[in-house]
Design an enzyme around this catalytic site. Structure first.
Site, short mmCIF file in Angstrom:
data_model
loop_
_atom_site.label_atom_id
_atom_site.label_comp_id
_atom_site.label_asym_id
_atom_site.label_seq_id
_atom_site.Cartn_x
_atom_site.Cartn_y
_atom_site.Cartn_z
N SER A 207 3.88 -6.50 2.26
CA SER A 207 2.65 -6.03 2.89
C SER A 207 1.45 -6.62 2.14
O SER A 207 1.40 -7.82 1.92
CB SER A 207 2.62 -4.50 2.94
OG SER A 207 1.64 -4.05 3.86
N GLN A 208 0.49 -5.77 1.69
CA GLN A 208 -0.69 -6.35 1.06
C GLN A 208 -0.36 -7.10 -0.24
O GLN A 208 -1.11 -7.99 -0.66
CB GLN A 208 -1.74 -5.28 0.79
CG GLN A 208 -1.38 -4.24 -0.23
CD GLN A 208 -2.44 -3.15 -0.36
OE1 GLN A 208 -3.18 -2.88 0.57
NE2 GLN A 208 -2.50 -2.50 -1.51
N ASP B 5 5.79 -4.95 14.56
CA ASP B 5 4.91 -4.37 13.54
C ASP B 5 3.78 -3.57 14.18
O ASP B 5 3.02 -4.09 15.00
CB ASP B 5 4.32 -5.48 12.68
CG ASP B 5 3.84 -4.99 11.32
OD1 ASP B 5 3.33 -3.86 11.25
OD2 ASP B 5 3.99 -5.75 10.33
N MET C 168 0.82 -1.21 0.00
CA MET C 168 0.00 0.00 0.00
C MET C 168 0.86 1.26 0.00
O MET C 168 1.82 1.37 0.75
CB MET C 168 -0.88 -0.01 1.26
CG MET C 168 -1.70 1.24 1.48
SD MET C 168 -2.69 1.14 3.01
CE MET C 168 -1.42 1.19 4.28
N HIS D 139 7.03 -2.51 10.63
CA HIS D 139 6.53 -3.01 9.35
C HIS D 139 7.52 -2.74 8.20
O HIS D 139 7.91 -1.60 7.94
CB HIS D 139 5.20 -2.32 9.04
CG HIS D 139 4.45 -2.92 7.91
ND1 HIS D 139 3.97 -4.22 7.92
CD2 HIS D 139 4.08 -2.41 6.71
CE1 HIS D 139 3.35 -4.46 6.80
NE2 HIS D 139 3.41 -3.40 6.03
#
Length: 295
Positions: free
Chosen positions: A103-104, A221, A29, A277
Site C-alpha cells: 500500500s502506501q 481494489d 496505513m 486491496h
C-alpha cells in the site's frame, strides 16, 4: 596442490557469493512492522522460500505503537529520511537489497530508491501502491479514533497547509480538478513524481538503476481510488471519471521518471492480482513475486 587454507578460503568465498539478496519490507496505513498476521507473515513467507535470506521489516519510530501512528501523522519526508539512515547503517544491506512495499509503503520505498541510492535497491515490488496518489479514501485501516481524525482532517481540505503538514494521506492526495493547487501545495507526491516545472534529474537516474520495478494492482481494489494508480494510471486532467493508463500519461511520454526507459528495457512489470486491496494468497505471492524476483 593448493594449501588447505587456500581451499578453505575458496569454499568460504563461494558460499558468501551464494548468499541471497536481503529483503526490506515497508508496511501500509494502519499496519506496523511486526504484526504476526500481516508483515510478520510476509517476512516468514520470504524466509521460508528463500533459505538464509535476511529480511528487515521497517519500523518507523522507536516502537510498534509509534510505527502505526506514524503511518497517519508523521510527514512522509521525515519517514523516508529515517529509513534512508537505517538502511545506510545496516551492515547486512551494503551489497544491495530487494524491496517490497505494501500500500502506501510502496510509493514510500520508491522515494527511497529515488533519493537514497546507497545501499543500492535492486528490485522494487509494490503491492497496491498509490503511485499517482488517490482522490478519495473510502476505507481507513486503523482504529476508530484514528480514522475519525483522518476523516475530519480531510474534510478540512487535503490542500490545507495544516492538513498537508500533519496527515500522511493528504501528502499523496491528488485532485485532478485542482492541478495547479496540487503542484503548489503537495508536500510529497508532486515532488517524488517529478511533476513540477523544475525536474530533479537524480530521481530519474536513480530509479533507472533498478533491475526491475514491479507494480502489483488489485483488480477489485476498493481502497485505492482510482485503483489504476497502482500502475501509475490516473484520471485525465480536469475530471474524475476517465482513467488514463500509464502509457498515455505525461509521466510516461515525457519520461521524467525513467518509467518509459525501464519499460522499453523490459524492466517494468505490471501485475494484476485478483481481489480487493492487499488480498492475495501466499501461493500467488510465492509464484509471482518470490520465485521470480527474490531468488
Amino acid at each position: 596442490m593448493a594449501p588447505l587454507w587456500l581451499l578453505v578460503l575458496g569454499v568460504a568465498a563461494g558460499a558468501a557469493a551464494q548468499d541471497p539478496t536481503p529483503v526490506v519490507i515497508w508496511h501500509g496505513m494502519g499496519d506496523s512492522c511486526c504484526l504476526p498476521t500481516s508483515m510478520g507473515m510476509i517476512k516468514r513467507t520470504v524466509e521460508d522460500n528463500v533459505p538464509g535470506v535476511y529480511v528487515r521489516s521497517l519500523m518507523i519510530g522507536p516502537n510498534i505503537i509509534d510505527d502505526t501512528l506514524n503511518g497517519f501523522f508523521r510527514p512522509v519526508d521525515s519517514q523516508i529520511e529515517e529509513v534512508c539512515q537505517k538502511l545506510a547503517a545496516d551492515e547486512k544491506l551494503q551489497g544491495g537489497y530487494n524491496a517490497m512495499g505494501f500500500s502506501q509503503g510502496g510509493q514510500f520505498l520508491r522515494a527511497v530508491a529515488q533519493r537514497c541510492p546507497s545501499p543500492p535497491m535492486k528490485n522494487l515490488i509494490t503491492f497496491g501502491g498509490q503511485h499517482q496518489g488517490v482522490f478519495g479514501l473510502p476505507h481507513c485501516l486503523g482504529t476508530t479514533g484514528v480514522c475519525e481524525i483522518v476523516r475530519e482532517m480531510l474534510d478540512l481540505g487535503a490542500y490545507n497547509s495544516y492538513v498537508q503538514s500533519h496527515l500522511v494521506q493528504a501528502q499523496y492526495w491528488h485532485d485532478p480538478t485542482k492541478r495547479d493547487e496540487y503542484l503548489e501545495v503537495s508536500q510529497f507526491l508532486a515532488d517524488i513524481n517529478n511533476e513540477r516545472e523544475v525536474k530533479n534529474e537524480t530521481y530519474k537516474e536513480n530509479l533507472k538503476k533498478l533491475e526491475n520495478l514491479v507494480l502489483v494492482m488489485f483488480g477489485s481494489d476498493t481502497m485505492v481510488v482510482p485503483r489504476e494508480s497502482s500502475h501509475f494510471g490516473f484520471y485525465a486532467a480536469g475530471q474524475d471519471k476517465t482513467v488514463v493508463p500509464l502509457e498515455q500519461t505525461k509521466l510516461y511520454t515525457d519520461d521524467y521518471l525513467g518509467l518509459k526507459e525501464l519499460d522499453e528495457d523490459g524492466r517494468l512489470a505490471m501485475l494484476v492480482a485478483d481481489g480487493d486491496h492487499l488480498q492475495f494468497s501466499i501461493t500467488w505471492l510465492v509464484e509471482n513475486v518470490i520465485n521470480v524476483y527474490l531468488k
